[in-house]
Design an enzyme around this catalytic site. Structure first.
Site, PDB file in Angstrom:
ATOM      1  N   HIS A  62      12.985  -2.516   1.712  1.00 46.48           N
ATOM      2  CA  HIS A  62      12.348  -1.260   2.117  1.00 46.48           C
ATOM      3  C   HIS A  62      13.179  -0.104   1.603  1.00 46.48           C
ATOM      4  CE1 HIS A  62       9.593  -3.389   4.683  1.00 46.48           C
ATOM      5  NE2 HIS A  62      10.621  -4.099   5.122  1.00 46.48           N
TER       6      HIS A  62
ATOM      7  N   ALA B  37       3.311  -1.012   4.563  1.00 48.27           N
ATOM      8  CA  ALA B  37       2.740  -1.087   5.925  1.00 48.27           C
ATOM      9  C   ALA B  37       2.312  -2.504   6.296  1.00 48.27           C
ATOM     10  CB  ALA B  37       1.559  -0.129   6.041  1.00 48.27           C
TER      11      ALA B  37
ATOM     12  N   GLU C  15      13.098  -9.378   1.257  1.00 44.70           N
ATOM     13  CA  GLU C  15      12.266  -8.255   1.730  1.00 44.70           C
ATOM     14  C   GLU C  15      13.052  -6.960   1.538  1.00 44.70           C
ATOM     15  OE1 GLU C  15      11.007  -8.752   5.829  1.00 44.70           O
ATOM     16  OE2 GLU C  15      10.745  -6.584   6.081  1.00 44.70           O
TER      17      GLU C  15
ATOM     18  N   ARG D 187       5.540  10.961  -2.410  1.00 41.17           N
ATOM     19  CA  ARG D 187       5.293  10.598  -1.011  1.00 41.17           C
ATOM     20  C   ARG D 187       6.565  10.738  -0.184  1.00 41.17           C
ATOM     21  NH1 ARG D 187       4.687   4.451   1.177  1.00 41.17           N
ATOM     22  NH2 ARG D 187       4.055   4.991   3.288  1.00 41.17           N
TER      23      ARG D 187
ATOM     24  N   ARG E  37      13.338   4.515  12.281  1.00 40.04           N
ATOM     25  CA  ARG E  37      12.063   5.227  12.284  1.00 40.04           C
ATOM     26  C   ARG E  37      11.224   4.805  13.510  1.00 40.04           C
ATOM     27  NH1 ARG E  37       9.370   4.921   6.591  1.00 40.04           N
ATOM     28  NH2 ARG E  37       8.166   6.629   7.519  1.00 40.04           N
TER      29      ARG E  37
ATOM     30  N   TYR F 140      11.495   8.103   1.191  1.00 37.67           N
ATOM     31  CA  TYR F 140      11.306   7.166   0.090  1.00 37.67           C
ATOM     32  C   TYR F 140      11.981   7.570  -1.217  1.00 37.67           C
ATOM     33  CZ  TYR F 140       7.813   5.624   3.450  1.00 37.67           C
ATOM     34  OH  TYR F 140       7.195   5.196   4.595  1.00 37.67           O
TER      35      TYR F 140
ATOM     36  N   PRO G 100       0.790  -1.224   0.000  1.00 36.52           N
ATOM     37  CA  PRO G 100       0.000   0.000   0.000  1.00 36.52           C
ATOM     38  C   PRO G 100       0.827   1.282   0.000  1.00 36.52           C
ATOM     39  CG  PRO G 100      -0.105  -1.086   2.134  1.00 36.52           C
ATOM     40  CD  PRO G 100       0.548  -2.047   1.195  1.00 36.52           C
ATOM     41  N   ASN G 101       0.318   2.238  -0.729  1.00 33.77           N
ATOM     42  CA  ASN G 101       0.863   3.600  -0.837  1.00 33.77           C
ATOM     43  C   ASN G 101       2.139   3.695  -1.671  1.00 33.77           C
ATOM     44  OD1 ASN G 101      -1.146   4.937   0.851  1.00 33.77           O
ATOM     45  ND2 ASN G 101      -0.254   3.726   2.506  1.00 33.77           N
TER      46      ASN G 101
ATOM     47  N   ASN H 202       8.257  -5.655  -1.244  1.00 32.71           N
ATOM     48  CA  ASN H 202       8.105  -4.513  -0.350  1.00 32.71           C
ATOM     49  C   ASN H 202       6.629  -4.453   0.026  1.00 32.71           C
ATOM     50  OD1 ASN H 202       8.029  -2.228   1.151  1.00 32.71           O
ATOM     51  ND2 ASN H 202       8.970  -0.884  -0.376  1.00 32.71           N
TER      52      ASN H 202
HETATM   53  C1  DQA Z   1       8.343   0.900   3.605  1.00 28.88           C
HETATM   54  C2  DQA Z   1       8.432   1.086   5.123  1.00 28.88           C
HETATM   55  C3  DQA Z   1       7.084   0.847   5.781  1.00 28.88           C
HETATM   56  O1  DQA Z   1       7.187   1.019   7.192  1.00 28.88           O
HETATM   57  C4  DQA Z   1       6.067   1.831   5.255  1.00 28.88           C
HETATM   58  O2  DQA Z   1       4.797   1.562   5.812  1.00 28.88           O
HETATM   59  C5  DQA Z   1       6.017   1.878   3.777  1.00 28.88           C
HETATM   60  C6  DQA Z   1       7.237   1.738   2.989  1.00 28.88           C
HETATM   61  C7  DQA Z   1       9.658   1.289   2.890  1.00 28.88           C
HETATM   62  O3  DQA Z   1       9.823   0.902   1.733  1.00 28.88           O
HETATM   63  O4  DQA Z   1      10.486   1.990   3.467  1.00 28.88           O
HETATM   64  O5  DQA Z   1       4.966   2.134   3.193  1.00 28.88           O
HETATM   65  O6  DQA Z   1       8.103  -0.467   3.333  1.00 28.88           O
END
Ligand code: DQA
Length: 148
Positions: A99, A76, A97, A17, A106, A22, A9-10, A73
């Site tokens: 990020h 959340a 995995e 964003r 964080r 990011y 998501p997002n 990735n």
């Molecule tokens: C994320 C880190 C997560 O905590 C966050 O909710 C994201 C992006 C990252 O790529 O840094 O949406 O996965």
């Protein structure tokens, strides 16, 4: 080899964003970078992004037989989704995995991942390069562990 690239998501908002966390690359930019790297490593990449947990689970189930591994990735859902964890475990395919941000620098709720103990490894904090490092690491792993 074929890799499923799963984005949660997002991540469709990348580029606009919170660039401090990011970076400024869009998801399309990241997919282009991965495709270039995939060409060099002779990898076919399947991309999917969704804001919906069920759609991500469905995609893993639908593509499992077609892929050798996953680059994930989960955004959340990394910190919350037993369902996605179970889907990846059921797929019985190795995954890395990734990020964009350094989740460990964080908020505390980002320090816990429901996926990492199942992953081959975790790469965090290098913005879009996290994906490229992750793809290299996964390709190396798959080559080393190939039974063919
Ligand atoms: C994320 C880190 C997560 O905590 C966050 O909710 C994201 C992006 C990252 O790529 O840094 O949406 O996965």
């Amino acid at each position: 080899m074929r890799i499923g690239v799963l984005n949660g998501p997002n991540l469709n908002l990348l580029g606009q964003r919170q660039p401090v966390h990011y970076g400024t690359d869009t998801l399309a930019d990241i997919e282009d970078l991965l495709t270039e790297k995939g060409d060099v490593r002779d990898l076919e990449l399947l991309f999917f992004q969704s804001n919906d947990e069920g759609e991500l689970v469905d995609w893993v189930q639908m593509k499992t037989e077609k892929v050798d591994g996953w680059l994930v990735n989960a955004a959340a859902f990394t910190h919350t989704s037993v369902a996605l964890r179970d889907a990846l475990a059921a797929s019985d395919r190795p995954f890395v995995e990734v990020h964009l941000s350094n989740v460990y620098a964080r908020e505390p709720f980002r320090h816990n991942s429901l996926l990492s103990d199942l992953a081959v490894g975790v790469i965090a904090g290098f913005k879009s390069s996290s994906y490229l490092f992750g793809l290299e690491a996964l390709a190396d792993y798959l080559e080393e562990n190939s039974t063919e």
